[in-house]
Design a protein around this motif. Sequence first.
Motif, PDB file in Angstrom:
ATOM      1  N   ALA A  27       0.809  -1.222   0.000  1.00 42.69           N
ATOM      2  CA  ALA A  27       0.000   0.000   0.000  1.00 42.69           C
ATOM      3  C   ALA A  27       0.841   1.271   0.000  1.00 42.69           C
ATOM      4  O   ALA A  27       0.392   2.302  -0.497  1.00 42.69           O
ATOM      5  CB  ALA A  27      -0.940   0.003   1.209  1.00 42.69           C
ATOM      6  N   THR A  28       2.041   1.191   0.551  1.00 38.12           N
ATOM      7  CA  THR A  28       2.856   2.391   0.712  1.00 38.12           C
ATOM      8  C   THR A  28       4.066   2.438  -0.210  1.00 38.12           C
ATOM      9  O   THR A  28       4.730   3.470  -0.296  1.00 38.12           O
ATOM     10  CB  THR A  28       3.380   2.493   2.157  1.00 38.12           C
ATOM     11  N   LYS A  29       4.381   1.328  -0.839  1.00 36.42           N
ATOM     12  CA  LYS A  29       5.583   1.213  -1.689  1.00 36.42           C
ATOM     13  C   LYS A  29       6.865   1.328  -0.868  1.00 36.42           C
ATOM     14  O   LYS A  29       7.924   1.659  -1.397  1.00 36.42           O
ATOM     15  CB  LYS A  29       5.588   2.252  -2.815  1.00 36.42           C
ATOM     16  N   ILE A  30       6.781   1.059   0.443  1.00 35.37           N
ATOM     17  CA  ILE A  30       7.965   0.990   1.295  1.00 35.37           C
ATOM     18  C   ILE A  30       8.456  -0.452   1.235  1.00 35.37           C
ATOM     19  O   ILE A  30       7.654  -1.385   1.339  1.00 35.37           O
ATOM     20  CB  ILE A  30       7.633   1.385   2.749  1.00 35.37           C
ATOM     21  N   ALA A  31       9.746  -0.646   1.057  1.00 30.97           N
ATOM     22  CA  ALA A  31      10.306  -1.993   0.937  1.00 30.97           C
ATOM     23  C   ALA A  31       9.870  -2.871   2.109  1.00 30.97           C
ATOM     24  O   ALA A  31       9.889  -2.437   3.263  1.00 30.97           O
ATOM     25  CB  ALA A  31      11.826  -1.922   0.888  1.00 30.97           C
ATOM     26  N   HIS A  32       9.477  -4.104   1.795  1.00 30.33           N
ATOM     27  CA  HIS A  32       8.960  -4.987   2.844  1.00 30.33           C
ATOM     28  C   HIS A  32      10.009  -5.267   3.925  1.00 30.33           C
ATOM     29  O   HIS A  32       9.663  -5.419   5.087  1.00 30.33           O
ATOM     30  CB  HIS A  32       8.406  -6.288   2.254  1.00 30.33           C
ATOM     31  N   GLN A  33      11.285  -5.287   3.570  1.00 30.77           N
ATOM     32  CA  GLN A  33      12.329  -5.501   4.575  1.00 30.77           C
ATOM     33  C   GLN A  33      12.319  -4.372   5.599  1.00 30.77           C
ATOM     34  O   GLN A  33      12.487  -4.613   6.796  1.00 30.77           O
ATOM     35  CB  GLN A  33      13.723  -5.562   3.922  1.00 30.77           C
ATOM     36  N   GLU A  34      12.104  -3.169   5.124  1.00 30.63           N
ATOM     37  CA  GLU A  34      12.033  -2.002   6.006  1.00 30.63           C
ATOM     38  C   GLU A  34      10.817  -2.094   6.921  1.00 30.63           C
ATOM     39  O   GLU A  34      10.909  -1.865   8.126  1.00 30.63           O
ATOM     40  CB  GLU A  34      11.963  -0.721   5.169  1.00 30.63           C
ATOM     41  N   VAL A  35       9.677  -2.465   6.380  1.00 34.59           N
ATOM     42  CA  VAL A  35       8.443  -2.563   7.167  1.00 34.59           C
ATOM     43  C   VAL A  35       8.585  -3.636   8.243  1.00 34.59           C
ATOM     44  O   VAL A  35       8.195  -3.419   9.398  1.00 34.59           O
ATOM     45  CB  VAL A  35       7.232  -2.843   6.253  1.00 34.59           C
ATOM     46  N   TYR A  36       9.143  -4.782   7.912  1.00 34.86           N
ATOM     47  CA  TYR A  36       9.344  -5.840   8.909  1.00 34.86           C
ATOM     48  C   TYR A  36      10.307  -5.383  10.011  1.00 34.86           C
ATOM     49  O   TYR A  36      10.131  -5.728  11.175  1.00 34.86           O
ATOM     50  CB  TYR A  36       9.906  -7.108   8.255  1.00 34.86           C
ATOM     51  N   ARG A  37      11.308  -4.602   9.647  1.00 28.71           N
ATOM     52  CA  ARG A  37      12.319  -4.151  10.593  1.00 28.71           C
ATOM     53  C   ARG A  37      11.722  -3.328  11.732  1.00 28.71           C
ATOM     54  O   ARG A  37      12.231  -3.334  12.850  1.00 28.71           O
ATOM     55  CB  ARG A  37      13.374  -3.329   9.836  1.00 28.71           C
ATOM     56  N   TRP A  38      10.620  -2.644  11.474  1.00 26.35           N
ATOM     57  CA  TRP A  38       9.978  -1.839  12.515  1.00 26.35           C
ATOM     58  C   TRP A  38       9.615  -2.685  13.728  1.00 26.35           C
ATOM     59  O   TRP A  38       9.669  -2.210  14.851  1.00 26.35           O
ATOM     60  CB  TRP A  38       8.718  -1.161  12.003  1.00 26.35           C
ATOM     61  N   GLY A  39       9.230  -3.912  13.513  1.00 29.37           N
ATOM     62  CA  GLY A  39       8.806  -4.780  14.608  1.00 29.37           C
ATOM     63  C   GLY A  39       9.932  -5.518  15.303  1.00 29.37           C
ATOM     64  O   GLY A  39       9.727  -6.126  16.355  1.00 29.37           O
ATOM     65  N   TYR A  40      11.145  -5.488  14.751  1.00 30.25           N
ATOM     66  CA  TYR A  40      12.282  -6.190  15.355  1.00 30.25           C
ATOM     67  C   TYR A  40      12.889  -5.365  16.486  1.00 30.25           C
ATOM     68  O   TYR A  40      12.848  -4.130  16.467  1.00 30.25           O
ATOM     69  CB  TYR A  40      13.378  -6.459  14.321  1.00 30.25           C
ATOM     70  N   SER A  41      13.530  -6.057  17.410  1.00 32.49           N
ATOM     71  CA  SER A  41      14.206  -5.376  18.514  1.00 32.49           C
ATOM     72  C   SER A  41      15.469  -4.677  18.017  1.00 32.49           C
ATOM     73  O   SER A  41      15.994  -4.991  16.940  1.00 32.49           O
ATOM     74  CB  SER A  41      14.587  -6.394  19.590  1.00 32.49           C
ATOM     75  N   LYS A  42      15.947  -3.756  18.817  1.00 30.92           N
ATOM     76  CA  LYS A  42      17.205  -3.066  18.478  1.00 30.92           C
ATOM     77  C   LYS A  42      18.340  -4.082  18.350  1.00 30.92           C
ATOM     78  O   LYS A  42      19.216  -3.934  17.503  1.00 30.92           O
ATOM     79  CB  LYS A  42      17.565  -2.037  19.554  1.00 30.92           C
ATOM     80  N   ALA A  43      18.317  -5.130  19.180  1.00 34.81           N
ATOM     81  CA  ALA A  43      19.358  -6.159  19.134  1.00 34.81           C
ATOM     82  C   ALA A  43      19.392  -6.860  17.777  1.00 34.81           C
ATOM     83  O   ALA A  43      20.433  -7.353  17.362  1.00 34.81           O
ATOM     84  CB  ALA A  43      19.135  -7.176  20.252  1.00 34.81           C
ATOM     85  N   LYS A  44      18.245  -6.897  17.100  1.00 33.79           N
ATOM     86  CA  LYS A  44      18.162  -7.529  15.777  1.00 33.79           C
ATOM     87  C   LYS A  44      18.169  -6.484  14.667  1.00 33.79           C
ATOM     88  O   LYS A  44      17.644  -6.704  13.587  1.00 33.79           O
ATOM     89  CB  LYS A  44      16.902  -8.381  15.684  1.00 33.79           C
ATOM     90  N   LYS A  45      18.724  -5.308  14.982  1.00 34.19           N
ATOM     91  CA  LYS A  45      18.842  -4.201  14.026  1.00 34.19           C
ATOM     92  C   LYS A  45      17.476  -3.649  13.596  1.00 34.19           C
ATOM     93  O   LYS A  45      17.286  -3.215  12.475  1.00 34.19           O
ATOM     94  CB  LYS A  45      19.644  -4.622  12.794  1.00 34.19           C
ATOM     95  N   GLY A  46      16.525  -3.704  14.537  1.00 36.01           N
ATOM     96  CA  GLY A  46      15.187  -3.205  14.255  1.00 36.01           C
ATOM     97  C   GLY A  46      14.906  -1.873  14.920  1.00 36.01           C
ATOM     98  O   GLY A  46      15.807  -1.181  15.385  1.00 36.01           O
ATOM     99  N   CYS A  47      13.627  -1.545  14.963  1.00 33.48           N
ATOM    100  CA  CYS A  47      13.174  -0.244  15.495  1.00 33.48           C
ATOM    101  C   CYS A  47      12.414  -0.367  16.808  1.00 33.48           C
ATOM    102  O   CYS A  47      11.818   0.601  17.264  1.00 33.48           O
ATOM    103  CB  CYS A  47      12.278   0.439  14.458  1.00 33.48           C
ATOM    104  N   ASP A  48      12.384  -1.561  17.411  1.00 35.43           N
ATOM    105  CA  ASP A  48      11.694  -1.771  18.693  1.00 35.43           C
ATOM    106  C   ASP A  48      10.213  -1.393  18.656  1.00 35.43           C
ATOM    107  O   ASP A  48       9.677  -0.851  19.612  1.00 35.43           O
ATOM    108  CB  ASP A  48      12.376  -0.993  19.819  1.00 35.43           C
ATOM    109  N   GLY A  49       9.561  -1.631  17.536  1.00 34.14           N
ATOM    110  CA  GLY A  49       8.135  -1.345  17.444  1.00 34.14           C
ATOM    111  C   GLY A  49       7.795   0.064  17.016  1.00 34.14           C
ATOM    112  O   GLY A  49       6.627   0.406  16.874  1.00 34.14           O
ATOM    113  N   ARG A  50       8.804   0.872  16.802  1.00 30.65           N
ATOM    114  CA  ARG A  50       8.563   2.259  16.374  1.00 30.65           C
ATOM    115  C   ARG A  50       8.471   2.326  14.852  1.00 30.65           C
ATOM    116  O   ARG A  50       9.112   1.564  14.147  1.00 30.65           O
ATOM    117  CB  ARG A  50       9.692   3.157  16.857  1.00 30.65           C
TER     118      ARG A  50
END
Length: 80
Positions: A27-50
């Motif tokens: 819907a947004t044309k944001i890469a799916h890897q980026e969208v999934y990363r939002w839900g990953y923890s900082k330890a897994k190079k994510g955004c901690d839900g942000r």
Amino acid sequence: MAKTPKSRTPAQKVYDAFGGPMDVSRATKIAHQEVYRWGYSKAKKGCDGRVPHQHQETILKAAKRLKLKLAPADLVMTPK
């Protein structure tokens, strides 16, 4: 005594509104890897839900276009 449900993160709220990370990506044309990363923890190079601020306007516009229930406040992390 009943447990209070854990509050959902902004990433979870976005995923729920759109139907999942892949639907957000489509819907947004944001890469799916980026969208999934939002839900990953900082330890897994994510955004901690942000949800990164640079994507928030795109998400809100897509939600409006698709008539989804998602408000600007849903994209902000609430203090614990």
